[in-house]
Motif scaffolding. Structure first.
Motif, PDB file in Angstrom:
ATOM      1  N   PRO A 106     -17.866  46.788 -17.952  1.00 45.97           N
ATOM      2  CA  PRO A 106     -18.366  45.409 -17.947  1.00 45.97           C
ATOM      3  C   PRO A 106     -18.262  44.677 -16.623  1.00 45.97           C
ATOM      4  N   LEU A 107     -17.339  45.088 -15.754  1.00 42.60           N
ATOM      5  CA  LEU A 107     -17.162  44.388 -14.484  1.00 42.60           C
ATOM      6  C   LEU A 107     -17.394  45.274 -13.271  1.00 42.60           C
ATOM      7  N   ASP A 123     -19.857  39.468  -2.505  1.00 47.21           N
ATOM      8  CA  ASP A 123     -20.240  38.667  -3.661  1.00 47.21           C
ATOM      9  C   ASP A 123     -21.266  39.364  -4.539  1.00 47.21           C
ATOM     10  N   CYS A 124     -21.523  40.630  -4.293  1.00 48.52           N
ATOM     11  CA  CYS A 124     -22.550  41.363  -5.043  1.00 48.52           C
ATOM     12  C   CYS A 124     -21.943  42.046  -6.267  1.00 48.52           C
ATOM     13  N   GLU A 125     -22.275  41.558  -7.434  1.00 48.29           N
ATOM     14  CA  GLU A 125     -21.824  42.247  -8.638  1.00 48.29           C
ATOM     15  C   GLU A 125     -22.877  43.261  -9.046  1.00 48.29           C
ATOM     16  N   PRO A 126     -22.444  44.390  -9.605  1.00 54.87           N
ATOM     17  CA  PRO A 126     -23.409  45.420 -10.002  1.00 54.87           C
ATOM     18  C   PRO A 126     -24.224  44.978 -11.209  1.00 54.87           C
ATOM     19  N   ILE A 127     -25.320  45.690 -11.441  1.00 53.63           N
ATOM     20  CA  ILE A 127     -26.212  45.369 -12.556  1.00 53.63           C
ATOM     21  C   ILE A 127     -25.447  45.365 -13.872  1.00 53.63           C
ATOM     22  N   SER A 157     -13.065  48.002 -21.645  1.00 52.28           N
ATOM     23  CA  SER A 157     -12.573  46.694 -22.111  1.00 52.28           C
ATOM     24  C   SER A 157     -11.341  46.246 -21.337  1.00 52.28           C
ATOM     25  N   TRP A 158     -10.555  47.199 -20.829  1.00 54.32           N
ATOM     26  CA  TRP A 158      -9.355  46.855 -20.062  1.00 54.32           C
ATOM     27  C   TRP A 158      -9.685  46.039 -18.818  1.00 54.32           C
ATOM     28  N   GLN A 159     -10.906  46.181 -18.298  1.00 59.22           N
ATOM     29  CA  GLN A 159     -11.285  45.468 -17.086  1.00 59.22           C
ATOM     30  C   GLN A 159     -11.234  43.955 -17.283  1.00 59.22           C
ATOM     31  N   ILE A 160     -11.592  43.507 -18.471  1.00 50.88           N
ATOM     32  CA  ILE A 160     -11.610  42.068 -18.769  1.00 50.88           C
ATOM     33  C   ILE A 160     -10.201  41.512 -18.740  1.00 50.88           C
ATOM     34  N   ASP A 161      -9.277  42.227 -19.345  1.00 52.95           N
ATOM     35  CA  ASP A 161      -7.866  41.816 -19.305  1.00 52.95           C
ATOM     36  C   ASP A 161      -7.334  41.894 -17.878  1.00 52.95           C
ATOM     37  N   HIS A 162      -7.720  42.939 -17.162  1.00 52.70           N
ATOM     38  CA  HIS A 162      -7.265  43.149 -15.793  1.00 52.70           C
ATOM     39  C   HIS A 162      -7.668  41.982 -14.881  1.00 52.70           C
TER      40      HIS A 162
END
Length: 553
Positions: A106-107, A123-127, A157-162
């Protein structure tokens, strides 16, 4: 659709559901390409997926299909829907009590994605990240949040918590790990409006707890194993012992896929050669061949694709490649002029090579080499690649740049192995070390692209020079790179990453070797001999010789 909505809504982003050209590789690019420049890369297809006549998704990631199957054990069929972001407004309403969202990446903070989107600015987030925001911040979800619970799960999902985004995104519960044992209780609790735990850490369930799916998944994914057990310290899956799904379970999922229009089956595993494995990672050649033949025999299956494998079984038992190649190559989507197959087809699977340094290999991933010794790793890689290429297997291999404690000598060893593979038929993906949650290295510091040494940059861009020359070796493509590389360096690259990337980057731009060898470690001039070559045989140490499997009836 009634404004009341559905009781339970399951959703996945467009990029994680996408089946463009039936290519896992192209879908992976969506986690690496910067969203704001996506049009330049022809990535607009990332938002296009097929919708069924009832508005539900025709295909979504397999993990979401498993969640759907579990929920249908307790909830009525018309109470559970699965959709893309564009249809969330149709299904989320006053009657909705739970929204479950799939999060694969997700991130974009796993090994590859942190690197590639960053080439265009910090500042470039991936697609993938931009697409996930469309789901988690969907207007319908926010409008009805006061009477529903949001549960997010999946491999990423761990990325969101991270990143500390759980509260900002109003997520009630994050589910981390294999969730089959907890799904029903979590969704039932949420359906009642009761409080959920903020985060649930899950453990690998017994295989009998994993149901067959009811509907088609993206790429026709069918799991054949879970876990690995080789113990690589940077990978959580490698810490869980491998186990194989029963053949009938696999075939039922295959029949479900083709019954809803899929003509391709993606056999999903952490290691193909661990299917029905014997003691000490012994490849079960009989069972593996039977698996391929059984899947190929299901009416409607036209193509079979593969996910992951390990190099050492290819060397230890090369005959297994020969025995399954008729199907694995002959039913592949992939074609390349270098293939000797009558239709120019080749089989592809992901193989983690990770490093050419035997010191780092011994420290972080020595189980990957079994039954060989760590010091045999370069020979294993070269002999395995030779065997795979001989039978028209062109693997996609990863290397990790910036492992903790990596020294210039370690990088040179990886460069030496890379040079020895210069004529191989393969794709090589350099990634930067990222400490992932639930691994033995989660406390380590990540490698940073802005801190790469000139040797590490050389490794990185030499890999991509290989890929361009093998898969896109046309005058038109070379002309674009030859012109675009120096333009990128002077307009953006040196500002972002400094001068250490200059000459390594020029190798990607096909600058002449007589010029580059003054500045780089590897010398690609004619006559320069590699330090490693593929041996006729890689002997298995006597104390590691594998036990034989019983003959299956």
């Amino acid at each position: 659709m009634s404004a009341q909505g559905k009781r339970i809504v399951l959703a996945a982003s467009n990029s994680e559901s996408n089946e463009y050209l039936q290519s896992q590789w192209r879908q992976m690019l969506l986690a690496t390409l910067p969203n704001k420049y996506s049009g330049m890369f022809g990535a607009k297809w990332s938002t296009t997926n097929d919708v069924a006549t009832d508005g539900q998704a025709k295909y979504v990631p397999n993990g979401l299909r498993v969640v759907e199957a579990i929920l249908l054990e307790r909830f009525a069929k018309d109470e559970v829907v699965v959709c893309y972001p564009e249809q969330m407004g149709e299904f989320i309403g006053e009657a909705t009590r739970v929204v479950g969202i799939h999060a694969h990446n997700p991130l974009g903070i796993t090994f590859a994605t942190d690197v590639y989107s960053g080439f265009y600015g910090h500042d470039c987030e991936p697609i993938n990240a931009a697409e996930f925001r469309k789901v988690i911040l969907h207007p319908a979800l926010l409008k009805h949040k006061h009477h529903l619970k949001t549960i997010v799960g999946g491999p990423g999902s761990w990325q969101i918590d991270h990143k500390g985004l759980q509260d900002e995104w109003k997520i009630d519960c994050i589910v981390d790990g294999e969730a089959e044992d907890v799904i029903l209780d979590l969704f039932t609790t949420a359906d009642k409006g009761e409080a959920l735990p903020r985060k649930v850490e899950c453990h690998s369930p017994k295989l009998e707890k994993i149901p067959t799916i009811h509907h088609r998944s993206t790429f026709g994914v069918v799991e054949i194993t879970r876990g690995c057990g080789r113990g690589c310290q940077f990978c959580s899956v490698a810490l869980r012992s491998g186990k194989s799904f029963p053949l009938e379970h696999i075939l039922q999922n295959v029949r479900t896929q083709v019954g809803e229009g899929a003509d391709t089956i993606l056999l999903t595993t952490e290691d193909l050669f661990l299917y029905e494995q014997g003691p000490k990672f012994k490849t079960n050649k009989v069972a593996l061949k039977r698996l391929f033949e059984s899947v190929a025999a299901v009416q409607g299956v036209k193509h079979i694709m593969l996910t992951h494998g390990t190099m050492s079984p290819v060397v230890a038992e090369p005959e297994v490649i020969e025995e399954i190649s008729e199907i694995a190559v002959g039913m592949s989507h992939n074609v390349h002029p270098a293939s000797t197959h009558p239709d120019k087809r080749y089989a592809m699977m992901f193989i983690g090579l990770e490093t050419g340094s035997t010191r780092l290999f011994n420290q972080f991933m020595k189980g990957k080499c079994y039954p060989y010794r760590v010091e045999q790793w370069p020979e294993v890689v070269l002999k395995g690649m030779q065997t795979l290429n001989k039978h028209n297997w062109f693997p996609m291999c990863t290397f990790i740049v910036g492992l903790p404690g990596e020294t210039p000598d370690d990088t040179k060893q990886s460069l030496d192995l890379l040079y020895a593979l210069k004529d191989a038929k393969w794709c090589v993906i350099p990634t930067l070390f990222t400490p992932l949650d639930d691994t033995r290295m989660e406390k380590k510091s990540s490698a940073k692209v802005a801190e790469l040494t000139e040797l590490q940059w050389e490794f990185f861009f030499t890999c991509w020079r290989y890929n361009i020359d093998f898969f896109r070796n046309t005058p038109q493509v070379q002309w674009k790179f030859n012109l675009g590389i120096p333009l990128y360096y002077y307009m953006m690259g040196r500002k972002l990453f400094g001068e250490s990337m200059k000459y390594p980057l020029y190798r990607l731009g096909h600058f002449p070797e007589w010029y580059l060898r003054k500045h780089l470690y590897l010398d690609y001039s004619n006559g320069h001999q590699p330090k490693f070559t593929a041996p006729d045989i890689v002997p298995i140490p006597e104390e590691r010789r594998r036990v034989e499997l019983p003959v299956l009836g």
